[in-house]
Design a protein around this motif. Structure first.
Motif, PDB file in Angstrom:
ATOM      1  N   LYS A 234     -13.776  -8.756  -3.178  1.00 29.01           N
ATOM      2  CA  LYS A 234     -12.644  -9.188  -4.011  1.00 29.01           C
ATOM      3  C   LYS A 234     -11.634  -9.909  -3.125  1.00 29.01           C
ATOM      4  O   LYS A 234     -10.542  -9.424  -2.857  1.00 29.01           O
TER       5      LYS A 234
ATOM      6  N   TRP B 207      -5.902   0.465  -1.246  1.00 30.09           N
ATOM      7  CA  TRP B 207      -5.430  -0.519  -2.227  1.00 30.09           C
ATOM      8  C   TRP B 207      -5.404  -1.890  -1.562  1.00 30.09           C
ATOM      9  O   TRP B 207      -4.936  -2.013  -0.431  1.00 30.09           O
TER      10      TRP B 207
ATOM     11  N   ASP C  29      -5.303  -9.091  -4.273  1.00 29.37           N
ATOM     12  CA  ASP C  29      -5.971 -10.388  -4.227  1.00 29.37           C
ATOM     13  C   ASP C  29      -4.967 -11.437  -4.698  1.00 29.37           C
ATOM     14  O   ASP C  29      -4.599 -11.484  -5.876  1.00 29.37           O
TER      15      ASP C  29
ATOM     16  N   LYS D 223      -4.572  -9.838  -8.508  1.00 25.81           N
ATOM     17  CA  LYS D 223      -5.123  -8.546  -8.943  1.00 25.81           C
ATOM     18  C   LYS D 223      -4.882  -7.485  -7.876  1.00 25.81           C
ATOM     19  O   LYS D 223      -4.970  -7.777  -6.674  1.00 25.81           O
TER      20      LYS D 223
ATOM     21  N   HIS E  66      -6.503  -4.061  -6.453  1.00 23.90           N
ATOM     22  CA  HIS E  66      -7.789  -3.368  -6.493  1.00 23.90           C
ATOM     23  C   HIS E  66      -7.665  -2.000  -5.847  1.00 23.90           C
ATOM     24  O   HIS E  66      -7.087  -1.880  -4.769  1.00 23.90           O
TER      25      HIS E  66
ATOM     26  N   ARG F 177      -9.839   0.849  -4.122  1.00 23.65           N
ATOM     27  CA  ARG F 177     -11.176   0.917  -3.522  1.00 23.65           C
ATOM     28  C   ARG F 177     -11.401   2.269  -2.859  1.00 23.65           C
ATOM     29  O   ARG F 177     -10.444   2.934  -2.469  1.00 23.65           O
TER      30      ARG F 177
ATOM     31  N   VAL G 233     -14.887  -1.322  -5.381  1.00 24.44           N
ATOM     32  CA  VAL G 233     -13.684  -1.347  -6.203  1.00 24.44           C
ATOM     33  C   VAL G 233     -13.854  -0.371  -7.359  1.00 24.44           C
ATOM     34  O   VAL G 233     -14.814  -0.475  -8.131  1.00 24.44           O
TER      35      VAL G 233
ATOM     36  N   SER H 198      -9.451  -2.310 -11.161  1.00 22.86           N
ATOM     37  CA  SER H 198      -8.620  -3.482 -10.843  1.00 22.86           C
ATOM     38  C   SER H 198      -7.526  -3.597 -11.891  1.00 22.86           C
ATOM     39  O   SER H 198      -7.720  -3.258 -13.060  1.00 22.86           O
TER      40      SER H 198
END
Lengths: 105, 389
Positions: free
Chosen positions: B261, B275, B278, B283, B285, B287, B295, B298
């Protein structure tokens, strides 16, 4: 003359050259016979002409022509700017009222 | 968290104002009538009141009358249902702190609440005219006396000012860095770590003096965001990778993971999830630290232009470079912002923030000059609103 806090003078702001722009309002931070510093939520830019109305010591000052000299956005997002009164007659009248006000304090 | 009292007869007005106030990170205490407002005043001790009313209503004047006895300096803001400048002037003359016109969006309400919450209430101030002297002799004597006293007094004042300045000199709020291309900032509990993408370097800084005390060159990466998680340091590196380094002298590479991502501009570890943000798709994400940095969920980024993430031990924060503010996210629903901290240091547009960290009870951001490479980078410290510097 400096005005502060609860005693900031309310101010009505009209825009003579911006057709359709609604009247706004703000407060006077400092007031002198020639110029004033004002605080408002409206965005004002340098050299913008304004008409200012306020009441000082029971006396109404209606639609005083003024022009924005300097303008900046303060830390809260308000516009803080310095305006200059353009008519000599208004300056004389303001000076007279301010002198009376200062003498009485 | 500051409490904002809301007085609105209409339920939908109460709801709109409440949403706007809470969106800005304050706690709303709504009331539908004057009796409720008095209860809010006594129980919640609000820092200000917002009154929703039509221009012809007299609710604000009634509240001002009520407050005159119990809390005369409490700011009252009127949210008018219609824009009427003449009525706004009347209300301001009556003692209302500010009047806002519809729509009552958080953007419109924000400046007004911020200004009102910093209002302390004070009195009228005017310079007194100097009274005229009575005679030439008296005048000359007075002038002489004034000069003698002024000289002595000025000397004393200079000395006192020097002593006061030495005692109360404000702590610095920014430090110049000896490099120009910072891309990420993190705090490991003892030191600041800043990546420099141009020189492919990770710098460790002393948290007090901000001097570099260690530099590690990582030639196989163009480093960006940086975070500490699971006893390792994680660096988002272009192109499209996240690299895990051991926390030893050489920062030995423990693993390289393709960034599924990308483009990751910010990273923060909350103790369970990593965290990332993007910037391209805006976004957030969530994880897990498995072998793919999978992920879990999101979320759409609720700000303008994300630049970095940080975790303060309990809350997730992001740096919104577009709106020049730090946002606190609800960890269960990160699309919801629970607090905003404006960053006036970035208002001039001279600096672009690239990293965010929480350390020593305040936020820290690292920034490069807008004209990239045209000067040294800078690290800023940002005290929390209401906290001393």
């Amino acid at each position: 003359m400096k005005t502060q806090g609860a005693s900031l003078l309310p101010l009505l702001i009209a825009f003579p050259e911006a057709e359709g722009r609604l009247e706004s309002w703000g407060k006077i931070l400092d007031l002198g016979a020639l110029s004033a510093r004002i605080l408002t939520q409206s965005r004002l830019s340098a050299r913008e002409p304004l008409l200012l109305s306020f009441r000082l010591r029971g006396e109404d000052f209606d639609s005083l022509p003024a022009v924005v000299e300097r303008s900046e956005i303060d830390e809260d997002g308000y516009t803080r700017c310095e305006v200059r009164f353009t008519l000599e007659a208004d300056r004389l009248r303001l000076g007279r009222v301010l002198r009376v006000l200062l003498a009485s304090r | 968290m500051a409490v904002v009292g809301i007085l609105a007869a209409e339920a939908d007005h109460r709801k709109s104002l409440r949403l706007a106030v809470e969106e800005l990170g304050y706690r709303a205490a709504p009331a539908k009538d004057m009796k409720g407002a008095v209860e809010v005043l006594q129980k919640e001790r609000p820092r200000l009141f917002v009154v929703a009313q039509a221009p012809e209503d007299k609710i604000a004047e009634s509240l001002l009358g009520e407050l005159e006895r119990s809390a005369p300096l409490l700011p009252v803001v009127v949210a008018m249902t219609q824009r009427k400048a003449a009525r706004a002037m009347e209300l301001l003359r009556a003692g209302v702190f500010e009047v806002i016109a519809p729509p009552w969006t958080p953007e419109n309400v924000s400046a007004c609440l911020s200004k009102a919450l910093r209002f302390k209430g004070t009195a009228f101030e005017a310079l007194r005219p100097v009274s005229e002297p009575k005679g030439a002799l008296a005048y000359a004597a007075a002038v002489l006396l004034v000069f003698v006293l002024a000289a002595g007094y000025a000397g004393l004042q200079r000395h006192q000012r020097a002593v006061r300045a030495a005692r109360t000199a404000p702590p610095p709020t920014h430090w110049e860095l000896p490099y120009s291309h910072p891309a990420g900032l993190a705090y490991d509990g003892k030191y600041f770590w800043i990546t420099d993408w141009y020189s492919k370097t990770l710098h460790r800084h002393d948290p007090v003096s901000l001097r570099i005390d260690r530099t590690v060159h990582i030639p196989r990466e163009v480093p960006g965001a940086v975070a500490f998680a699971g006893g390792a340091v994680w660096i988002a590196a272009t192109p499209r990778g996240i690299v895990k380094h051991m926390l030893n002298d050489r920062l030995t590479v423990l693993g390289r993971y393709p960034d599924i991502k990308h483009q990751t501009l910010g990273m923060a570890y909350d103790g369970l999830y990593l965290w990332t943000v993007d910037a391209g798709k805006r976004k957030l994400h969530k994880r897990i630290l498995d072998d793919r940095l999978s992920v879990v969920e999101s979320y759409a980024y609720p700000g303008s232009r994300p630049a970095a993430l940080a975790f303060d031990g309990t809350e997730l924060w992001s740096l919104d470079a577009g709106n020049r503010e730090i946002l606190r996210h609800d960890l269960d629903r990160p699309t919801r912002i629970t607090m905003r901290i404006p960053l006036p240091e970035y208002r001039s547009g001279e600096w672009t923030p690239t990293g965010l960290a929480w350390a020593r009870g305040r936020f820290w951001t690292v920034a490069q000059r807008r004209r990239r490479g045209r000067g040294k980078a800078r690290i800023f410290s940002h005290p929390l609103p209401g906290a001393g510097s």
